[in-house]
Design a protein around this motif. Structure first.
Motif, PDB file in Angstrom:
ATOM      1  N   UNK A  11      53.603 -20.199  34.390  1.00 33.39           N
ATOM      2  CA  UNK A  11      52.909 -19.285  35.290  1.00 33.39           C
ATOM      3  C   UNK A  11      53.908 -18.582  36.204  1.00 33.39           C
ATOM      4  N   UNK A  12      54.103 -17.278  36.034  1.00 31.50           N
ATOM      5  CA  UNK A  12      55.038 -16.562  36.906  1.00 31.50           C
ATOM      6  C   UNK A  12      54.704 -16.718  38.388  1.00 31.50           C
TER       7      UNK A  12
ATOM      8  N   UNK B 212      67.115 -13.233  34.828  1.00 30.76           N
ATOM      9  CA  UNK B 212      65.931 -13.845  34.236  1.00 30.76           C
ATOM     10  C   UNK B 212      66.162 -15.331  34.030  1.00 30.76           C
ATOM     11  N   UNK B 213      65.104 -16.098  34.219  1.00 31.75           N
ATOM     12  CA  UNK B 213      65.106 -17.523  33.913  1.00 31.75           C
ATOM     13  C   UNK B 213      64.121 -17.711  32.776  1.00 31.75           C
TER      14      UNK B 213
ATOM     15  N   UNK C  60      63.074 -11.341  43.003  1.00 31.52           N
ATOM     16  CA  UNK C  60      64.257 -10.729  42.407  1.00 31.52           C
ATOM     17  C   UNK C  60      64.707 -11.383  41.115  1.00 31.52           C
ATOM     18  N   UNK C  61      64.078 -12.479  40.730  1.00 31.59           N
ATOM     19  CA  UNK C  61      64.399 -13.158  39.479  1.00 31.59           C
ATOM     20  C   UNK C  61      63.120 -13.205  38.651  1.00 31.59           C
ATOM     21  N   UNK C  62      63.219 -12.814  37.400  1.00 28.26           N
ATOM     22  CA  UNK C  62      62.059 -12.758  36.519  1.00 28.26           C
ATOM     23  C   UNK C  62      61.948 -14.025  35.688  1.00 28.26           C
ATOM     24  N   UNK C  63      60.763 -14.616  35.674  1.00 27.44           N
ATOM     25  CA  UNK C  63      60.501 -15.777  34.828  1.00 27.44           C
ATOM     26  C   UNK C  63      60.040 -15.293  33.460  1.00 27.44           C
ATOM     27  N   UNK C  64      60.647 -15.844  32.411  1.00 26.11           N
ATOM     28  CA  UNK C  64      60.226 -15.567  31.041  1.00 26.11           C
ATOM     29  C   UNK C  64      59.828 -16.904  30.429  1.00 26.11           C
TER      30      UNK C  64
END
Length: 83
Positions: free
Chosen positions: A15-16, A7-8, A23-27
Motif C-alpha cells: 500500500x503506497x 524508488x523502493x 519524494x520516494x516512490x514505492x513500487x
C-alpha cells in the motif's frame, strides 16, 4: 538508502499510503510473478533501476540465506543455482 526522487521496490509493502517517505516512490511487487508484472520490472530496469546486493550465497547455503533475509542484510541476498 534511496535518494530523493528514487524508488523502493518491495515484496513486503503493498500500500503506497503505508509508505510515508515523501519524494520516494514505492513500487510494490509480488512473489508470484505474472507476465504484466515482469514487463513492469523490465520497464523499471530500462529506466535505470539498480539493485543493491548484500551478498551471494551458493544454493548449499539456502538455510543461511533464508535466516538472514530481512534481518541481517543491507540489500538483497542472491542464492546462486548452478545449472
Amino acid at each position: 538508502m534511496t535518494a530523493p526522487g528514487g524508488r523502493v521496490i518491495s515484496p513486503l509493502v503493498f500500500d503506497p499510503n503505508a509508505f510515508a517517505h515523501p519524494g520516494i516512490t514505492l513500487v510494490p511487487i509480488a512473489a508470484y510473478p505474472t507476465g504484466a508484472g515482469l514487463e513492469r520490472l523490465v520497464a523499471l530496469v530500462d529506466d535505470g533501476l539498480r539493485v543493491i546486493v548484500d551478498r551471494e550465497l551458493p544454493f548449499t547455503q539456502i538455510a543461511e540465506a533464508l535466516a538472514a533475509w530481512g534481518h541481517e542484510s543491507l540489500g538483497n541476498l542472491v542464492v546462486m543455482i548452478d545449472a
